[in-house]
Scaffold this motif. Structure first.
Motif, PDB file in Angstrom:
ATOM      1  N   VAL A  94       0.846  -1.115  -0.161  1.00 57.28           N
ATOM      2  CA  VAL A  94      -0.133   0.006   0.025  1.00 57.28           C
ATOM      3  C   VAL A  94       1.004   1.205  -0.214  1.00 57.28           C
ATOM      4  CG1 VAL A  94      -1.547   1.288   1.334  1.00 57.28           C
ATOM      5  CG2 VAL A  94      -2.007  -1.107   1.144  1.00 57.28           C
ATOM      6  N   MET A  95       1.718   1.196   0.869  1.00 57.04           N
ATOM      7  CA  MET A  95       2.709   2.401   1.047  1.00 57.04           C
ATOM      8  C   MET A  95       3.433   2.604  -0.495  1.00 57.04           C
ATOM      9  SD  MET A  95       6.310   2.938   3.272  1.00 57.04           S
ATOM     10  CE  MET A  95       6.985   1.447   2.503  1.00 57.04           C
ATOM     11  N   ALA A  96       4.148   1.684  -1.051  1.00 57.52           N
ATOM     12  CA  ALA A  96       4.669   1.625  -2.319  1.00 57.52           C
ATOM     13  C   ALA A  96       3.820   2.171  -3.305  1.00 57.52           C
ATOM     14  CB  ALA A  96       5.174   0.232  -2.846  1.00 57.52           C
ATOM     15  N   GLY A  97       2.457   1.742  -3.208  1.00 59.51           N
ATOM     16  CA  GLY A  97       1.514   2.187  -4.290  1.00 59.51           C
ATOM     17  C   GLY A  97       1.224   3.720  -4.097  1.00 59.51           C
ATOM     18  N   GLU A  98       1.141   4.229  -2.852  1.00 61.04           N
ATOM     19  CA  GLU A  98       0.844   5.608  -2.600  1.00 61.04           C
ATOM     20  C   GLU A  98       1.979   6.497  -3.408  1.00 61.04           C
ATOM     21  OE1 GLU A  98      -0.327   6.098   1.500  1.00 61.04           O
ATOM     22  OE2 GLU A  98      -2.349   4.972   1.095  1.00 61.04           O
ATOM     23  N   LEU A  99       3.307   5.894  -2.898  1.00 60.19           N
ATOM     24  CA  LEU A  99       4.596   6.592  -3.353  1.00 60.19           C
ATOM     25  C   LEU A  99       4.660   6.636  -4.831  1.00 60.19           C
ATOM     26  CD1 LEU A  99       7.203   5.102  -0.888  1.00 60.19           C
ATOM     27  CD2 LEU A  99       6.296   7.356  -0.896  1.00 60.19           C
ATOM     28  N   GLN A 100       4.192   5.702  -5.570  1.00 61.51           N
ATOM     29  CA  GLN A 100       4.182   5.680  -6.913  1.00 61.51           C
ATOM     30  C   GLN A 100       3.039   6.826  -7.329  1.00 61.51           C
ATOM     31  OE1 GLN A 100       3.003   1.767  -8.642  1.00 61.51           O
ATOM     32  NE2 GLN A 100       4.242   2.253 -10.541  1.00 61.51           N
ATOM     33  N   HIS A 101       1.862   6.503  -6.577  1.00 61.89           N
ATOM     34  CA  HIS A 101       0.922   7.455  -7.027  1.00 61.89           C
ATOM     35  C   HIS A 101       1.381   9.038  -7.160  1.00 61.89           C
ATOM     36  CE1 HIS A 101      -3.116   9.212  -7.717  1.00 61.89           C
ATOM     37  NE2 HIS A 101      -3.134   9.769  -6.513  1.00 61.89           N
ATOM     38  N   HIS A 102       1.905   9.349  -5.917  1.00 60.82           N
ATOM     39  CA  HIS A 102       2.338  10.724  -5.592  1.00 60.82           C
ATOM     40  C   HIS A 102       3.382  11.192  -6.644  1.00 60.82           C
ATOM     41  CE1 HIS A 102      -0.119  11.497  -2.092  1.00 60.82           C
ATOM     42  NE2 HIS A 102       0.380  10.331  -1.522  1.00 60.82           N
ATOM     43  N   ARG A 103       4.282  10.070  -6.827  1.00 59.65           N
ATOM     44  CA  ARG A 103       5.498  10.554  -7.832  1.00 59.65           C
ATOM     45  C   ARG A 103       4.739  10.860  -9.194  1.00 59.65           C
ATOM     46  NH1 ARG A 103      10.614   6.895  -8.430  1.00 59.65           N
ATOM     47  NH2 ARG A 103      11.131   8.194  -6.431  1.00 59.65           N
ATOM     48  N   GLU A 104       3.858   9.938  -9.800  1.00 55.46           N
ATOM     49  CA  GLU A 104       3.261  10.182 -10.939  1.00 55.46           C
ATOM     50  C   GLU A 104       2.626  11.395 -10.949  1.00 55.46           C
ATOM     51  OE1 GLU A 104       0.749   6.725 -11.058  1.00 55.46           O
ATOM     52  OE2 GLU A 104       2.347   5.316 -11.871  1.00 55.46           O
ATOM     53  N   GLN A 105       1.956  12.070  -9.889  1.00 58.78           N
ATOM     54  CA  GLN A 105       1.138  13.082  -9.660  1.00 58.78           C
ATOM     55  C   GLN A 105       1.962  14.341  -9.760  1.00 58.78           C
ATOM     56  OE1 GLN A 105      -0.953  12.959  -6.061  1.00 58.78           O
ATOM     57  NE2 GLN A 105      -2.840  13.008  -7.068  1.00 58.78           N
ATOM     58  N   GLU A 106       3.110  14.189  -9.071  1.00 60.75           N
ATOM     59  CA  GLU A 106       4.415  15.108  -9.262  1.00 60.75           C
ATOM     60  C   GLU A 106       4.993  15.296 -10.510  1.00 60.75           C
ATOM     61  OE1 GLU A 106       8.496  16.438  -9.455  1.00 60.75           O
ATOM     62  OE2 GLU A 106       8.077  14.430  -9.222  1.00 60.75           O
ATOM     63  N   ALA A 107       5.221  14.129 -11.190  1.00 67.64           N
ATOM     64  CA  ALA A 107       5.625  14.378 -12.537  1.00 67.64           C
ATOM     65  C   ALA A 107       4.672  14.899 -13.522  1.00 67.64           C
ATOM     66  CB  ALA A 107       5.825  12.830 -13.111  1.00 67.64           C
ATOM     67  N   ALA A 108       3.317  14.700 -13.250  1.00 67.19           N
ATOM     68  CA  ALA A 108       2.255  15.489 -14.211  1.00 67.19           C
ATOM     69  C   ALA A 108       2.191  16.668 -13.807  1.00 67.19           C
ATOM     70  CB  ALA A 108       0.977  14.968 -13.984  1.00 67.19           C
ATOM     71  N   ALA A 109       2.626  17.177 -12.500  1.00 64.86           N
ATOM     72  CA  ALA A 109       2.209  18.748 -12.205  1.00 64.86           C
ATOM     73  C   ALA A 109       3.775  19.507 -12.919  1.00 64.86           C
ATOM     74  CB  ALA A 109       2.335  18.840 -10.861  1.00 64.86           C
ATOM     75  N   ARG A 110       4.853  18.902 -12.699  1.00 61.37           N
ATOM     76  CA  ARG A 110       5.808  19.414 -13.312  1.00 61.37           C
ATOM     77  C   ARG A 110       5.920  19.411 -14.808  1.00 61.37           C
ATOM     78  NH1 ARG A 110       9.355  15.816 -11.601  1.00 61.37           N
ATOM     79  NH2 ARG A 110       9.509  14.634 -13.306  1.00 61.37           N
ATOM     80  N   LEU A 111       5.227  18.599 -15.389  1.00 64.53           N
ATOM     81  CA  LEU A 111       4.949  18.652 -16.872  1.00 64.53           C
ATOM     82  C   LEU A 111       4.229  20.026 -17.129  1.00 64.53           C
ATOM     83  CD1 LEU A 111       4.879  15.285 -18.238  1.00 64.53           C
ATOM     84  CD2 LEU A 111       6.776  16.753 -18.608  1.00 64.53           C
ATOM     85  N   LEU A 112       3.209  20.210 -16.565  1.00 61.70           N
ATOM     86  CA  LEU A 112       2.254  21.274 -16.725  1.00 61.70           C
ATOM     87  C   LEU A 112       2.895  22.670 -16.204  1.00 61.70           C
ATOM     88  CD1 LEU A 112      -0.570  22.245 -17.064  1.00 61.70           C
ATOM     89  CD2 LEU A 112      -1.319  21.905 -14.629  1.00 61.70           C
ATOM     90  N   LEU A 113       3.627  22.624 -15.083  1.00 58.97           N
ATOM     91  CA  LEU A 113       4.517  23.900 -14.850  1.00 58.97           C
ATOM     92  C   LEU A 113       5.545  24.434 -16.083  1.00 58.97           C
ATOM     93  CD1 LEU A 113       4.880  26.202 -13.029  1.00 58.97           C
ATOM     94  CD2 LEU A 113       6.515  24.454 -11.625  1.00 58.97           C
ATOM     95  N   GLU A 114       6.207  23.095 -16.487  1.00 56.66           N
ATOM     96  CA  GLU A 114       7.106  23.616 -17.602  1.00 56.66           C
ATOM     97  C   GLU A 114       6.365  23.855 -18.876  1.00 56.66           C
ATOM     98  OE1 GLU A 114       9.226  19.749 -18.092  1.00 56.66           O
ATOM     99  OE2 GLU A 114      10.293  20.049 -16.289  1.00 56.66           O
TER     100      GLU A 114
END
Length: 79
Positions: free
Chosen positions: A41-61
């Motif tokens: 569960v923890m790994a899944g949540e970390l993976q989800h947060h990393r994907e959200q962070e990557a999407a937010a970074r792309l949008l910001l760029e």
């Protein structure tokens, strides 16, 4: 005890490498299975947060790129 502890250690090493897709076999119905399920569960949540962070970074760029182009155009107009 060796196998479930080995699975948990392999999972922690996978996370250290950044492999957030790694999951530990969690079919046991004892404490090791509970820890494995919590780890997954923890790994899944970390993976989800990393994907959200990557999407937010792309949008910001993209927004920075658009704003930079607009500022260049405005600067060219002013010159």
């Amino acid at each position: 005890l060796r196998r479930p502890l080995g699975d948990l250690m392999a999972g922690t090493r996978a996370l250290q490498r950044g492999d957030l897709a790694h999951r530990i076999p969690a079919e046991r119905q004892d404490e090791f299975g509970g820890v494995a399920r919590s780890f997954n569960v923890m790994a899944g949540e970390l993976q989800h947060h990393r994907e959200q962070e990557a999407a937010a970074r792309l949008l910001l760029e993209s927004e920075v790129s658009q704003r930079t182009a607009a500022l260049r155009a405005a600067n060219n107009t002013l010159q």
